[in-house]
Design a protein around this motif. Structure first.
Motif, PDB file in Angstrom:
ATOM      1  N   LEU A 105       0.827  -1.213   0.000  1.00 56.66           N
ATOM      2  CA  LEU A 105       0.000   0.000   0.000  1.00 56.66           C
ATOM      3  C   LEU A 105       0.861   1.262   0.000  1.00 56.66           C
ATOM      4  O   LEU A 105       0.573   2.213  -0.739  1.00 56.66           O
ATOM      5  N   LEU A 106       1.891   1.275   0.822  1.00 54.41           N
ATOM      6  CA  LEU A 106       2.772   2.444   0.870  1.00 54.41           C
ATOM      7  C   LEU A 106       3.476   2.671  -0.463  1.00 54.41           C
ATOM      8  O   LEU A 106       3.496   3.795  -0.979  1.00 54.41           O
ATOM      9  N   LEU A 107       4.054   1.614  -1.022  1.00 55.56           N
ATOM     10  CA  LEU A 107       4.766   1.755  -2.289  1.00 55.56           C
ATOM     11  C   LEU A 107       3.825   2.135  -3.429  1.00 55.56           C
ATOM     12  O   LEU A 107       4.135   3.008  -4.237  1.00 55.56           O
ATOM     13  N   GLY A 108       2.673   1.475  -3.484  1.00 55.29           N
ATOM     14  CA  GLY A 108       1.711   1.788  -4.536  1.00 55.29           C
ATOM     15  C   GLY A 108       1.193   3.209  -4.426  1.00 55.29           C
ATOM     16  O   GLY A 108       1.123   3.937  -5.414  1.00 55.29           O
ATOM     17  N   GLY A 109       0.838   3.625  -3.207  1.00 55.00           N
ATOM     18  CA  GLY A 109       0.344   4.980  -3.004  1.00 55.00           C
ATOM     19  C   GLY A 109       1.395   6.022  -3.320  1.00 55.00           C
ATOM     20  O   GLY A 109       1.112   7.032  -3.983  1.00 55.00           O
ATOM     21  N   ALA A 110       2.630   5.795  -2.878  1.00 51.70           N
ATOM     22  CA  ALA A 110       3.716   6.742  -3.160  1.00 51.70           C
ATOM     23  C   ALA A 110       3.984   6.820  -4.655  1.00 51.70           C
ATOM     24  O   ALA A 110       4.264   7.895  -5.194  1.00 51.70           O
ATOM     25  N   SER A 111       3.881   5.700  -5.336  1.00 51.75           N
ATOM     26  CA  SER A 111       4.088   5.675  -6.782  1.00 51.75           C
ATOM     27  C   SER A 111       3.044   6.524  -7.501  1.00 51.75           C
ATOM     28  O   SER A 111       3.376   7.292  -8.410  1.00 51.75           O
ATOM     29  N   VAL A 112       1.804   6.412  -7.086  1.00 52.26           N
ATOM     30  CA  VAL A 112       0.724   7.191  -7.705  1.00 52.26           C
ATOM     31  C   VAL A 112       0.919   8.680  -7.421  1.00 52.26           C
ATOM     32  O   VAL A 112       0.807   9.515  -8.324  1.00 52.26           O
ATOM     33  N   VAL A 113       1.228   9.026  -6.188  1.00 51.76           N
ATOM     34  CA  VAL A 113       1.398  10.442  -5.828  1.00 51.76           C
ATOM     35  C   VAL A 113       2.555  11.072  -6.596  1.00 51.76           C
ATOM     36  O   VAL A 113       2.423  12.164  -7.149  1.00 51.76           O
TER      37      VAL A 113
END
Length: 129
Positions: A53-61
């Motif tokens: 979740l952290l990696l995916g969210g940071a990637s999107v942001v």
């Protein structure tokens, strides 16, 4: 439209960053719930999914490696929808309704993450990659 896309990315991505932090901050509580759903090695599963979740969210942001980030989010969301929110197996009407809400929310979010895979990279106003 680039700024609208950026704002949407920030809102969408922060949802996952927040939930990733929640996973990692509440490993014990969430592991108990995962264990009740027969998740193997529940504590490790909570930690791994929190990182996803952290990696995916940071990637999107940030727009950095958005294909990888949205694939991580899509995998998480679809697996969790079917494993953790299996409303069809619930007999209590309130629990069933809550699980159905979470199931459909996860599938809708997975649809959005999959749709973002169609946006050419590098994304506008991103860190590239």
């Amino acid at each position: 439209m680039e700024w609208a896309f950026l704002l949407g990315r920030i809102v969408f991505g922060l949802f996952f960053i927040y939930n990733g932090i929640n996973h990692l901050a509440n490993v014990r509580r969430l592991s108990g719930y995962a264990a009740s759903k027969k998740v193997p090695v529940p504590q490790a599963a909570v930690i791994v999914t929190g990182i996803m979740l952290l990696l995916g969210g940071a990637s999107v942001v940030t727009g950095y490696q958005p294909v990888i980030g949205n694939i991580l989010l899509s995998i998480f969301l679809v697996v969790v929808a079917f494993w953790m929110h299996n409303f069809w197996g619930e007999t209590d009407p309130m629990v069933r309704a809550n699980q159905m809400t979470n199931f459909t929310k996860n599938l809708a979010l997975a649809g959005a993450a999959l749709a973002l895979l169609g946006v050419p990279t590098p994304w506008p106003l991103s860190l590239g990659g």
